[in-house]
Design a protein around this motif. Structure first.
Motif, PDB file in Angstrom:
ATOM      1  N   THR A  37      29.391  41.495  30.259  1.00 34.88           N
ATOM      2  CA  THR A  37      29.812  40.969  31.648  1.00 34.88           C
ATOM      3  C   THR A  37      28.740  40.090  32.294  1.00 34.88           C
ATOM      4  O   THR A  37      27.548  40.715  32.273  1.00 34.88           O
ATOM      5  CB  THR A  37      30.513  42.030  32.553  1.00 34.88           C
ATOM      6  OG1 THR A  37      29.551  42.926  33.017  1.00 34.88           O
ATOM      7  CG2 THR A  37      31.923  42.562  32.071  1.00 34.88           C
ATOM      8  N   THR A  78      27.996  37.535  35.731  1.00 34.44           N
ATOM      9  CA  THR A  78      28.364  36.846  37.182  1.00 34.44           C
ATOM     10  C   THR A  78      28.832  35.383  36.845  1.00 34.44           C
ATOM     11  O   THR A  78      28.801  34.852  35.920  1.00 34.44           O
ATOM     12  CB  THR A  78      27.096  36.712  38.249  1.00 34.44           C
ATOM     13  OG1 THR A  78      26.419  35.968  37.708  1.00 34.44           O
ATOM     14  CG2 THR A  78      26.642  38.193  38.274  1.00 34.44           C
ATOM     15  N   SER A  79      29.563  34.741  38.026  1.00 36.77           N
ATOM     16  CA  SER A  79      30.159  33.659  37.828  1.00 36.77           C
ATOM     17  C   SER A  79      29.085  32.457  37.503  1.00 36.77           C
ATOM     18  O   SER A  79      29.441  31.519  37.112  1.00 36.77           O
ATOM     19  CB  SER A  79      30.921  33.254  39.187  1.00 36.77           C
ATOM     20  OG  SER A  79      29.867  33.127  40.174  1.00 36.77           O
ATOM     21  N   CYS A 134      38.024  35.503  32.485  1.00 37.80           N
ATOM     22  CA  CYS A 134      37.265  35.422  33.640  1.00 37.80           C
ATOM     23  C   CYS A 134      38.127  36.363  34.682  1.00 37.80           C
ATOM     24  O   CYS A 134      39.471  36.361  34.677  1.00 37.80           O
ATOM     25  CB  CYS A 134      37.449  33.896  34.209  1.00 37.80           C
ATOM     26  SG  CYS A 134      36.064  33.797  35.491  1.00 37.80           S
ATOM     27  N   LYS A 175      25.233  41.201  33.649  1.00 38.55           N
ATOM     28  CA  LYS A 175      25.490  42.557  34.408  1.00 38.55           C
ATOM     29  C   LYS A 175      25.491  43.577  33.638  1.00 38.55           C
ATOM     30  O   LYS A 175      24.883  44.780  33.765  1.00 38.55           O
ATOM     31  CB  LYS A 175      26.954  42.319  34.981  1.00 38.55           C
ATOM     32  CG  LYS A 175      27.043  41.393  36.123  1.00 38.55           C
ATOM     33  CD  LYS A 175      28.432  41.077  36.755  1.00 38.55           C
ATOM     34  CE  LYS A 175      28.501  42.446  37.842  1.00 38.55           C
ATOM     35  NZ  LYS A 175      29.878  42.462  38.610  1.00 38.55           N
ATOM     36  N   ASP A 186      33.652  36.949  37.630  1.00 40.17           N
ATOM     37  CA  ASP A 186      32.873  37.568  36.517  1.00 40.17           C
ATOM     38  C   ASP A 186      33.335  37.333  35.345  1.00 40.17           C
ATOM     39  O   ASP A 186      34.842  37.196  35.163  1.00 40.17           O
ATOM     40  CB  ASP A 186      33.012  39.068  36.871  1.00 40.17           C
ATOM     41  CG  ASP A 186      31.839  39.590  37.978  1.00 40.17           C
ATOM     42  OD1 ASP A 186      31.406  38.790  38.396  1.00 40.17           O
ATOM     43  OD2 ASP A 186      32.040  40.739  38.084  1.00 40.17           O
ATOM     44  N   ARG A 212      37.972  46.183  35.259  1.00 44.15           N
ATOM     45  CA  ARG A 212      37.183  45.367  35.643  1.00 44.15           C
ATOM     46  C   ARG A 212      35.672  45.947  35.226  1.00 44.15           C
ATOM     47  O   ARG A 212      34.528  45.125  34.963  1.00 44.15           O
ATOM     48  CB  ARG A 212      37.102  44.910  37.113  1.00 44.15           C
ATOM     49  CG  ARG A 212      36.655  43.538  37.054  1.00 44.15           C
ATOM     50  CD  ARG A 212      36.765  42.745  38.600  1.00 44.15           C
ATOM     51  NE  ARG A 212      36.668  43.375  39.564  1.00 44.15           N
ATOM     52  CZ  ARG A 212      37.054  43.095  40.833  1.00 44.15           C
ATOM     53  NH1 ARG A 212      37.911  42.183  40.997  1.00 44.15           N
ATOM     54  NH2 ARG A 212      36.764  43.680  41.731  1.00 44.15           N
ATOM     55  N   ASN A 254      37.501  37.680  40.558  1.00 40.87           N
ATOM     56  CA  ASN A 254      36.327  37.519  41.522  1.00 40.87           C
ATOM     57  C   ASN A 254      35.048  36.653  40.748  1.00 40.87           C
ATOM     58  O   ASN A 254      34.101  36.431  41.407  1.00 40.87           O
ATOM     59  CB  ASN A 254      35.414  38.860  41.668  1.00 40.87           C
ATOM     60  CG  ASN A 254      35.042  39.587  40.347  1.00 40.87           C
ATOM     61  OD1 ASN A 254      35.377  39.099  39.458  1.00 40.87           O
ATOM     62  ND2 ASN A 254      34.166  40.769  40.689  1.00 40.87           N
TER      63      ASN A 254
END
Length: 578
Positions: A353, A355-356, A335, A361, A340, A401, A338
C-alpha cells in the motif's frame, strides 16, 4: 400464389377513415405532412396557399391551426407521407380489380380509346400502343408494370439507405447523449474540485493569517516587555536621585553653618550624581507595527479551466527489487476512497500500500488463518465501502483497508482443479462482483457474500475485466486483439478489434470512468517501451491516445479524484489531466 385475404369490415372502415383527406374528404392524392403531423393532399394544400395572401410564408393547418413554413420550392417540397401512400395502395389491392375505380388518367389523351401501357424513358412520358408505334419507335419503352416494379425496387433501395441513415442517427444520438452525460459528470467533478481548491487555499490563507497574527502579538508582547524594562530602569535611577536630593535637603535644613561648611565637600560630591544620571530611551520606530497584504490569489494561482482532455505523468513510484516499495511484477492496482493505492505483485505474491502521492506505507497481509495467506494473487478491486477483493488462484479473498483478512469465496464451486482459472475481477457501484474465468470462458456475477447472481459465457473472455456504470462488462483478449462489451443480461454491445492507425495492438488492461468511457492499455507490436493507453467511448469508438512510451503496463484504474493509475511492470505511474 395464394389469394390475398379479404379485409374485414372493421379494417375497411379504419382504412377509409385513415386514407381520406380532411379537406376534400376523398382519398389522398400525393399526401403531404405538415409540422403538426397532419396530412393533406398536395393539391388541397396548394389551393389553401393560392387563396391566401402571397406574402404569407406559412400554411395554417385546417385541423389544429398550427403553422408550417412553406418551403422555398413550394408545397411540393413538403415531406411526403409514404405511410399513407402505402396504406392507400394496400386498400386498393384489397378491393380487387372489380372494385378498383378506373382512373381517368389511364386513357391516352391523344388516342382516347387506347389504354396507357408503356413508359417512354426517352421522353419520360406514359404512352399507348399507337403512340409507341407512331411517335416513339426509336425510344426506350418499358411496360408500365415493369416500370412500376423498377420504381418500387428503387424506392425500396432508397428506403433501405434511409434505414441505414436511421441506424447511423441512432448511433450518433446515443453517442451524443453519452457525451452529454459524461460532460455533466465532468462539470460536477470540476466544480467540486474548484470548491475543494478554494477551501484548500482559504485554509492556507487562514493558517497564514493565524501565523501573522501570532507573530504580531508576539512582537507586540516583546516590545511591551522591552518598554516596561526600560521604564523600570529609568524609574529606579530617578528614585536613587530623589533619595540623594531628599538627604541633602534635610542636611541643609538641620545642620548649622559650621556643620554645613564641614560637610560641603561631601554634599557637593553627592550632588554630582545628576551628571552620571542618564535615562535609557526607546526608538520611536519601535512603536510601529503594521501589515501589507500580498496579492496571493490570482486566476493563475487558483487554477485554470481545462477544455481539452490531455494527460501527463504526475508521479511515478517503485522500482525492480524485493525491498519495501519495490516490485518484481506489479500485475494490478486498486484505489481506496481515501486515495491510498494498493498494488498486487504477482511474482512476489504480496500486496503493498502507498499514499495517494506514491509514498510507501506497508507490505503484506495480516491473516490469522492459513486461508488469509496469498498464494497466487493476480487482480484486485475495491468495493464502495473499501473492502479489497483479491483473485488468489481459484478463490476471491476479501481484506479491509489495513489488509486484514476477512473471508473468501470460490466462484466455481463444482469445478475440479485445472478446470478453472480466474483471470479478472471488477466491482460496480452496487457492489456486485464480476469475476472472469478464462478457462471456462465465463464471467460470474456475485453478491458480496459470494452468492451467485448470474453467469455470462463468451468465447473471447481472457485476462482483465472492468465494469461500467451502465451495467456493462468490458473485457479484453490479448491474443485475439479484442475489446468486448456485454451487458448484464448477456447482450453483446460491441466486439471490436484493437488496432491503431490500421496496425494491430494487443490490449493488456482496461478500466472505465464514471461516465462509462473506456481506457485500454495496449502493447504496440509486443515491444516493451512502446506501450500506450488509449481512450474509447461507451460504444467502442476510438477517441485517442492518452499516454505513450510506457514500458510494460498491465493493471489500470481510476483514483477517487479522477487520476489514472497504471502498473508498469516494476513501477506504478499516476497520470492526471493537464
Amino acid at each position: 400464389m395464394a389469394a390475398a385475404a379479404l379485409p374485414t369490415k372493421t379494417t375497411c372502415e379504419i382504412s377509409q377513415e385513415l386514407i381520406e383527406c380532411p379537406i376534400c374528404l376523398e382519398r389522398f392524392i400525393d399526401p403531404k405532412i405538415l409540422n403538426c403531423h397532419h396530412s393533406f393532399c398536395q393539391k388541397c394544400l396548394q389551393k389553401l396557399v393560392d387563396n391566401q395572401n402571397p406574402k404569407t410564408g406559412f400554411i395554417i393547418c385546417p385541423v389544429c391551426k398550427e403553422k408550417t413554413k412553406i418551403p422555398d420550392k413550394g408545397v411540393s417540397a413538403l415531406l411526403n407521407s409514404f405511410f399513407l401512400s402505402s396504406l392507400i395502395d394496400d386498400v386498393i389491392n384489397s378491393e380487387g380489380p372489380n372494385q378498383r375505380p378506373k382512373s381517368e388518367s389511364s386513357k391516352c389523351r391523344k388516342h382516347t380509346d387506347q389504354e396507357l401501357c408503356f413508359h417512354c424513358d426517352t421522353c419520360d412520358l406514359l404512352v399507348c400502343l399507337k403512340c409507341a408505334v407512331l411517335d416513339h419507335q426509336a425510344h426506350t419503352l418499358i411496360e408500365i408494370t415493369e416500370c412500376v416494379k423498377s420504381l418500387r425496387q428503387a424506392v425500396t433501395a432508397e428506403l433501405m439507405k434511409f434505414d441505414e441513415c436511421r441506424k447511423q442517427f441512432q448511433k450518433v444520438d446515443v453517442s451524443i447523449k453519452h457525451s452529454g452525460r459524461r460532460l455533466q459528470l465532468m462539470v460536477d467533478r470540476t466544480l467540486a474540485e474548484i470548491l475543494a481548491k478554494e477551501e484548500e487555499e482559504v485554509a492556507k490563507l487562514r493558517n497564514a493569517s493565524r501565523l501573522l497574527r501570532e507573530r504580531v502579538t508576539e512582537i507586540g508582547q516583546e516590545r511591551v516587555k522591552e518598554f516596561k524594562s526600560i521604564r523600570i530602569s529609568n524609574q529606579d535611577k530617578m528614585s536613587v536621585g530623589k533619595e540623594i536630593v531628599a538627604s541633602v535637603n534635610d542636611l541643609m535644613q538641620q545642620a548649622d553653618n559650621f556643620e554645613l561648611l564641614d560637610l560641603r565637600p561631601k554634599v557637593m560630591h553627592n550632588l554630582d550624581f545628576h551628571k552620571e544620571l542618564q535615562f535609557q530611551t526607546v526608538q520611536h520606530s519601535r512603536s510601529f507595527i503594521g501589515f501589507k497584504g500580498h496579492d496571493v490569489v490570482t486566476d493563475a494561482d487558483l487554477g485554470e479551466i481545462l477544455e481539452e482532455e490531455k494527460w501527463e505523468v504526475k508521479a511515478e513510484f517503485g522500482k525492480e527489487g524485493e525491498g519495501e516499495g519495490e516490485f518484481e511484477w506489479a500485475s494490478d492496482v486498486a484505489c481506496f476512497s481515501n486515495g491510498d493505492i494498493v498494488v498486487c505483485d504477482h511474482e512476489r505474491q504480496l500486496l503493498s500500500t502507498f499514499t495517494s502521492k506514491g509514498s510507501y506505507k506497508s507490505t503484506g497481509v495480516q491473516s490469522g488463518t492459513e486461508d488469509g495467506k496469498l498464494k497466487q494473487p493476480f487482480d484486485v478491486a475495491v468495493t464502495s465501502d473499501d473492502l479489497l477483493l483479491v483473485i488468489d488462484g481459484q478463490d476471491v479473498k476479501l481484506y479491509d483497508r489495513e489488509l486484514r483478512y476477512i473471508r473468501q469465496f470460490r466462484p466455481s464451486q463444482n469445478q475440479v482443479e485445472g478446470q478453472s482459472e480466474l483471470s479478472g475481477i471488477a466491482v460496480d457501484k452496487k457492489d456486485r462482483i464480476a469475476v472472469a474465468d478464462c478457462e471456462r470462458k465465463v464471467i460470474s456475477l456475485h453478491n458480496m457474500d459470494g452468492s451467485i447472481i448470474s453467469t455470462i459465457h463468451h468465447d473471447d473472455i481472457a485476462y482483465r475485466l472492468s465494469v461500467s456504470s451502465k451495467e456493462r462488462l468490458i473485457f479484453i483478449n490479448y491474443v485475439k486483439l479484442k475489446l468486448v462489451c456485454v451487458d448484464f443480461i448477456r447482450n453483446e454491445v460491441f466486439n471490436i478489434s484493437t488496432s491503431i492507425d490500421g496496425k494491430p495492438v494487443n490490449p493488456n488492461g482496461v478500466c472505465c470512468d464514471d461516465a462509462g468511457d473506456i481506457y485500454v492499455v495496449v502493447h504496440c507490436g509486443g515491444k516493451v517501451g512502446t506501450c500506450e493507453i488509449h481512450h474509447y467511448d461507451a460504444s467502442g469508438e476510438h477517441i485517442g491516445c492518452v499516454a505513450r512510451g510506457l514500458y510494460n503496463p498491465g493493471g489500470i484504474t481510476f483514483t477517487p479524484t479522477g487520476d489514472l493509475i497504471v502498473t508498469d511492470r516494476n513501477s506504478v505511474k499516476i497520470l492526471h489531466r493537464v
